[in-house]
Scaffold this motif. Structure first.
Motif, PDB file in Angstrom:
ATOM      1  N   CYS A  20     -23.344  20.957  -8.180  1.00 49.46           N
ATOM      2  CA  CYS A  20     -23.963  20.909  -6.990  1.00 49.46           C
ATOM      3  C   CYS A  20     -23.123  21.709  -5.954  1.00 49.46           C
ATOM      4  O   CYS A  20     -23.491  22.459  -5.003  1.00 49.46           O
ATOM      5  N   ALA A  24     -25.300  24.318  -4.214  1.00 48.17           N
ATOM      6  CA  ALA A  24     -25.919  23.867  -3.010  1.00 48.17           C
ATOM      7  C   ALA A  24     -25.234  24.139  -1.923  1.00 48.17           C
ATOM      8  O   ALA A  24     -26.046  23.774  -0.788  1.00 48.17           O
ATOM      9  N   ARG A  25     -23.949  24.389  -1.687  1.00 49.79           N
ATOM     10  CA  ARG A  25     -23.307  24.411  -0.395  1.00 49.79           C
ATOM     11  C   ARG A  25     -23.469  25.855   0.259  1.00 49.79           C
ATOM     12  O   ARG A  25     -23.584  27.063  -0.546  1.00 49.79           O
ATOM     13  N   ASP A 101     -23.831  19.484   7.832  1.00 54.88           N
ATOM     14  CA  ASP A 101     -25.181  19.905   7.204  1.00 54.88           C
ATOM     15  C   ASP A 101     -24.885  20.276   5.624  1.00 54.88           C
ATOM     16  O   ASP A 101     -25.570  20.001   4.762  1.00 54.88           O
ATOM     17  N   ASN A 102     -23.771  21.031   5.478  1.00 54.28           N
ATOM     18  CA  ASN A 102     -23.195  21.289   4.033  1.00 54.28           C
ATOM     19  C   ASN A 102     -23.206  20.105   3.217  1.00 54.28           C
ATOM     20  O   ASN A 102     -23.593  20.101   2.072  1.00 54.28           O
ATOM     21  N   ARG A 104     -24.932  17.262   3.591  1.00 55.38           N
ATOM     22  CA  ARG A 104     -26.289  16.601   3.405  1.00 55.38           C
ATOM     23  C   ARG A 104     -26.785  17.451   2.579  1.00 55.38           C
ATOM     24  O   ARG A 104     -27.596  16.866   1.441  1.00 55.38           O
ATOM     25  N   HIS A 105     -26.770  18.611   2.362  1.00 59.76           N
ATOM     26  CA  HIS A 105     -27.516  19.654   1.414  1.00 59.76           C
ATOM     27  C   HIS A 105     -26.758  19.137  -0.063  1.00 59.76           C
ATOM     28  O   HIS A 105     -27.783  19.161  -0.827  1.00 59.76           O
ATOM     29  N   LEU A 106     -25.640  18.953  -0.189  1.00 62.37           N
ATOM     30  CA  LEU A 106     -25.114  18.750  -1.456  1.00 62.37           C
ATOM     31  C   LEU A 106     -25.422  17.258  -1.891  1.00 62.37           C
ATOM     32  O   LEU A 106     -25.724  17.040  -3.074  1.00 62.37           O
ATOM     33  N   TRP A 108     -28.357  15.760  -1.199  1.00 65.20           N
ATOM     34  CA  TRP A 108     -29.747  15.829  -1.813  1.00 65.20           C
ATOM     35  C   TRP A 108     -29.732  16.840  -3.249  1.00 65.20           C
ATOM     36  O   TRP A 108     -30.566  16.227  -4.132  1.00 65.20           O
ATOM     37  N   ALA A 109     -29.023  17.791  -3.199  1.00 61.51           N
ATOM     38  CA  ALA A 109     -28.696  18.364  -4.499  1.00 61.51           C
ATOM     39  C   ALA A 109     -28.574  17.572  -5.516  1.00 61.51           C
ATOM     40  O   ALA A 109     -28.933  17.539  -6.923  1.00 61.51           O
ATOM     41  N   GLN A 160     -30.954  25.598 -10.310  1.00 63.49           N
ATOM     42  CA  GLN A 160     -29.651  25.044 -10.141  1.00 63.49           C
ATOM     43  C   GLN A 160     -28.816  25.695 -11.389  1.00 63.49           C
ATOM     44  O   GLN A 160     -27.553  26.643 -11.193  1.00 63.49           O
TER      45      GLN A 160
END
Length: 762
Positions: A20, A24-25, A101-102, A104-106, A108-109, A160
């Protein structure tokens, strides 16, 4: 990446976090200081969340799955089978909105990958995903939830993995090529140096058997290549993912980079070598914050990272200069580019702290990715003192007053309460220096509250802390964290500097409980130096396992190369220093007259050095001298060493244990002798006396562990500057009557042959 035996279709194993991180970042690098929980607080937070769940709740759920040649594995925080809820718990402090935000994205991924793996494992049609943000401060949970079907999660997982697969297959190909080349690798020179083969064989056996090794090996035999070569040679057969070469100082790291470059060139190795530099040395904008709205190299960092990462793989060697060049070319931060490339390098060269410190990046990455690593620690006689400093912290009352002056009202109240608790602790310790049995509970509670108050303020405020408050905050956090693990390995002491100022300190004396897990995790750790005697001193203090091997490499040098004299009748003890100056001056001049050339003279302190220098210059103004000064710059150190040229003459005065007492290479006629006017024993003071008492309690050898062994290591290191090659010839004078004692001489190198003289010649 874990490396099973090479096969035509073997799989690439990747941790969920690594997968991730890679895919995802996006967007800015955002490393503004946000108050994060300690590791212990994070563990407690996860445990508290799990304790709130019902019967049947499963914590730490191991999950794994396949996609093509990818094997993805990880551990989800918790699963409630009754509600079919899979949870990922993230602890934080302050405002939830402060999490970038980066990140949070991580998060969730990761949770969605775990969701797919769980559906596969339990044959579920869907699963409720719950991202739990747990506030350490108020112990409140914020749950962000979504329902995902098995098909949706499978598609997300496949996306992914597909984005990672090209890189993974490239990495598999690199690993295969690397291991094939290492398996076929031969030593890069026609033959080993004398002693170098014995060292290399011991390191290879340690790596082959998954054991730790203490290796005492003399200077000048090529220890760097003699340890790096066998560790790499063992890598293919024993599944070693990475070799970490750690050194105390820059010259040691440069030697490792040079050795790796030699191996790459002469053995034609597809070897990725990375140098990790300190952040303050690598930062291009030290006055900016590590976030996109402040630093241009943080803006869009993750968007530009893939191209920079690809460019790094084309570089023959990722040293500090190359990382800077690539980073600036791709407009990304060189320091964090280096951190990213740690994942994709075979040999990583850096300071001790990257593996042994509490927040050690390499250690935590190895844990998270289950890497099998071989650790090589150069000049390891420094590791005891360095590790002690890593696990010590202090706070001065003056720092608290300065912080109070700058603190906002919401913080000042907590600092005032801390001040009262500090005063109460001082009443229990009226002496100028006093050790308490443990940190006072009232003080530690007030300290924790003060840290929490600043933390909450920082989390809620967009304004950075004033410098005085910031420095106090960092020191207070360090002290509070060490208080959580306080035990017999440390002292808690109070020092009175004057009527108003006291210093409170948690002072580590035995780093073994902290370093032991590092040795336990590594596949093999080799600690090597010219001065690792006696071996049990290092094994005890550093926490090496009972299975640790020991080798004392035979010296390639002979007694005929080095005349070692003991100057009887001279005492360099404090009481006898004034009387020692004239005899030392005469002895040095006599030796210089016998064989003019370049000499180093070592003394126990700058004050003693200056007294000896003034005496010598008065007595012998015709002999050139130069001396070490306090806080010398790199340029001044270079000037000092520049005086040691072949054919030169004179005496350089230096402090034992300082910049010129080790790690200095002056072969041939650049240095033909040394005078060591001290046993190098640490100063007898209240702190060292408390250390001696604790060493006596723990190991029954208080004087030896506190004074004798550390002092004699400095002596042997300093004398080791004289003979660097098998062609060198030189003289060492050990100036103090205690050098005649049997227990002291027993700590000198076996190949030395002391030429005792009843008295020094005038």
């Amino acid at each position: 990446m874990s490396a099973p035996p090479v096969a035509a279709e073997r799989r690439f194993t990747v941790a969920v976090r690594t997968l991730c991180d890679f895919t995802a970042r996006a967007g800015d690098l955002d490393l503004r200081f946000t108050p994060t929980p300690t590791a212990q607080q994070g563990i407690q937070g996860h445990a508290l969340v799990a304790a709130r769940r019902g019967d049947g709740y499963r914590s730490e759920v191991a999950l794994a799955g396949e996609h093509g040649r990818l094997h993805v594995r990880g551990r989800a925080d918790g699963y409630d089978p009754h509600g079919n809820v899979l949870e990922e718990v993230k602890t934080y402090r302050g405002q939830l909105a402060s999490i970038p935000d980066n990140q949070r994205h991580l998060h969730w991924a990761q949770l969605r990958v775990y969701g797919h793996l769980l559906c596969q494992q339990l044959d579920l049609d869907s699963v409720n995903l719950s991202l739990i943000y747990f506030n350490i401060g108020n112990q409140q949970e914020t749950a962000l939830s979504e329902l995902r079907t098995r098909a949706e999660l499978a598609a997300l997982f496949a996306d992914q993995c597909d984005r990672f697969s090209a890189w993974a297959m490239q990495e598999l190909a690199h690993r295969d090529a690397r291991d094939a080349a290492l398996g076929a690798m031969r030593f890069v020179h026609d033959d080993f140096r004398a002693g170098q083969r014995q060292l290399a064989e011991a390191v290879f056996r340690a790596n082959a058997g998954g054991r730790d090794l203490l290796a005492q090996a003399p200077t000048g035999i090529g220890k760097t290549l003699g340890t790096l070569f066998p560790a790499l040679k063992a890598a293919p057969r024993h599944g070693i993912d990475k070799v970490f070469f750690l050194a105390a100082k820059t010259p040691g790291r440069q030697l490792a980079l040079d050795a790796a470059a030699t191996l790459k060139a002469k053995a034609v190795l597809p070897l990725r070598v990375l140098e990790l530099a300190a952040r303050e040395k690598a930062c291009e904008y030290p006055d900016r914050m590590c976030r996109g709205d402040s630093c241009p190299l943080a803006q869009g960092f993750y968007d530009r990272l893939p191209a920079a990462r690809a460019a790094c793989l084309e570089a023959p060697l990722l040293d500090r200069a190359t990382l800077r060049e690539i980073g600036l070319a791709h407009h990304v931060c060189p320091y964090y580019l280096g951190s990213e490339m740690t994942r994709w390098s075979d040999v990583v060269v850096g300071d001790y702290n990257y593996w042994f410190d509490s927040g050690a990046m390499l250690y935590h990455l190895a844990l998270a990715n289950d890497w099998r690593v071989s650790v090589l620690a150069d000049e390891a006689h420094n590791l005891v003192s360095r590790a002690r400093s890593m696990y010590s912290a202090q706070l001065a009352r003056g720092d608290l007053r300065a912080a109070q002056a700058m603190a906002p009202p919401v913080v000042r109240k907590a600092l005032e309460k801390l001040g009262r608790a500090w005063t109460a602790a001082g009443k229990d310790a009226p002496l100028p220096y006093q050790v308490l049995d443990k940190p006072p509970a009232r003080f530690i509670d007030a300290l924790a509250n003060a840290v929490a108050a600043i933390t909450e303020y920082l989390a809620d405020s967009a304004v950075p802390l004033e410098p005085a408050l910031r420095e106090f905050y960092f020191a207070a956090m360090s002290l509070a964290r060490l208080a959580e693990s306080f035990g017999p390995h440390s002292l808690f002491d109070l020092t009175r500097e004057d009527l108003r100022n006291t210093v409170l300190c948690i002072r580590n004396v035995a780093p073994a409980p902290f370093l032991g897990p590092r040795f336990a995790f590594a596949h093999s750790s080799t600690l090597f130096s010219a001065t690792l005697s006696p071996w049990h001193y290092f094994a005890d203090l550093l926490g090496l396992p009972a299975t640790t091997a020991w080798v004392d490499v035979a010296s390639p040098f002979t007694a005929s190369q080095l005349e070692v004299h003991v100057a009887h009748g001279i005492s360099t003890r404090w009481q006898g220093r004034a009387a020692s100056l004239a005899p030392i001056s005469a002895l040095m001049a006599h030796q210089y007259a016998q064989r003019p050339g370049n000499y180093l003279a070592f003394f126990s302190s700058f004050d003693y050095l200056q007294q000896a220098l003034q005496q010598f210059e008065r007595d012998h103004p015709d002999i050139p001298t130069w001396c070490q000064s306090r806080r010398m710059s790199e340029a001044h150190r270079a000037d000092f060493l520049g005086r040691f040229v072949a054919g030169g003459r004179g005496v350089g005065f230096a402090v034992l244990g300082g910049s010129f007492g080790e790690g200095v290479d002056l072969p041939g006629e650049r240095l033909i002798g040394a005078f060591v006017a001290t046993l190098g024993l640490p100063q007898i003071n209240p702190v060292n006396e408390q250390l001696r008492r604790r060493m006596d309690q723990m190991f029954g050898a208080g004087y030896d562990y506190t004074y004798l062994y550390p002092g004699m290591q400095k002596v042997v290191q300093a004398a080791g500057r004289v003979i660097r090659t098998e062609h060198d010839r030189g003289t060492v004078w050990l100036i103090d009557d205690r050098f005649a004692q049997a227990e002291v001489q027993g700590l000198l190198p076996a190949w030395w042959q002391l030429q005792d003289r009843a008295r020094q010649r005038a």
